[in-house]
Design an enzyme around this catalytic site. Sequence first.
Site, short mmCIF file in Angstrom:
data_model
loop_
_atom_site.label_atom_id
_atom_site.label_comp_id
_atom_site.label_asym_id
_atom_site.label_seq_id
_atom_site.Cartn_x
_atom_site.Cartn_y
_atom_site.Cartn_z
CD GLN A 94 -1.26 -0.59 3.49
OE1 GLN A 94 -1.17 0.02 4.53
NE2 GLN A 94 -2.05 -1.73 3.52
CG HIS A 96 -0.57 5.50 4.01
ND1 HIS A 96 -1.50 4.73 4.00
CD2 HIS A 96 0.35 4.95 4.67
CE1 HIS A 96 -1.31 3.62 4.59
NE2 HIS A 96 -0.12 3.65 5.21
CD GLU A 113 2.28 3.62 7.98
OE1 GLU A 113 1.36 3.85 8.06
OE2 GLU A 113 2.45 2.55 7.24
CG HIS A 170 4.13 1.35 3.49
ND1 HIS A 170 3.73 2.31 2.66
CD2 HIS A 170 3.26 0.92 4.72
CE1 HIS A 170 2.41 2.72 3.36
NE2 HIS A 170 2.24 1.77 4.47
NE ARG A 190 -6.32 -3.75 0.84
CZ ARG A 190 -7.77 -3.37 1.06
NH1 ARG A 190 -8.43 -3.67 0.32
NH2 ARG A 190 -8.06 -3.27 2.20
#
Length: 321
Positions: A94, A96, A113, A170, A190
Amino acid sequence: MEPLFLTPYFRPKIWGGRKLKDIFNYDIPDGKVGEAWIISGYKADASTVTEGPLKGKSLREVYLEHPELFGNPKTKEFPLLVKFLDANDNLSVQVHPDDDYARKVENDSGKTESWYVLQADPDAYIIYGHHAKSREELAEMIHKGEWDKLLRKVPVKAGDFFYVPAGTIHALTKGCLVIETQQSSDVTYRLYDYDRVDQKSGKKRELHTQKSIDVTTVPHVDPKLDVHTEKDQDAEIKTLVEPPVSPHFYLWQIDLDGTWKTGLNGHPYLLVSVIKGEGKLEADGKEYELKMGTNFIVPNEMKNFTFTGKMRIVMSAPGEE
């Protein structure tokens, strides 16, 4: 003047397992549980305060109703989210979006993250980045399904740390247990899911191919981290990431063997998770027992406090946005 101790919010996942119960003794639901949102103020998936005058309230409610506990922040929503992730199988690959894209397209925050690896099987690895040199090559490799050629695999072991900025392709894979510190967002695109079929629906899970291509950073470049360690009393403090590399949060690993008298040190509040060992927190004449899996927030009013014991802590604070 009391810390905000929190009960996690648990999420079943197709790739989850039972380590969150086996290791942390959490009372998790039956079945495959992949995530414990241990410090969360995100919408309906917020953690719950376990004791004190605010017992039973969600962290989101406390943040909105008692801004003084957080230094009267400008942000309307609690900005960070901390999770334990139990990868009993491969997670989907996926990516972001950043804040600008997420606000425009999803009406949400972006998602940068980080992963601190708690456990890893001997052959464990993560997907971290890609090998495409241009966005055209990225799109071509994705549409052709050339995943082995495209995806970058990195071996991992316990104690490894990875900063995952928005735009980074990642995935955790089977055998990894991590603590994740991130922006408070659940916007995930995804890209690849190993052609798995969801047992409930009988269908493959939705992919977000074009959005993934749109937001992926090309070419991939590993962030340059300035990880450094300092000694303070009986604590060894390792700075894992901080602004300006990470505009959204500070993150530290703290190894304690003895006593550490400290404070907020200019931060509006602190997020604390005990990942190893046990000890105590003393503040305002009160003592609180700490054990592996304990999670809490040190609020703005607790200017000084003391940790004692033999334990490892992951601590974070919001960035200076």
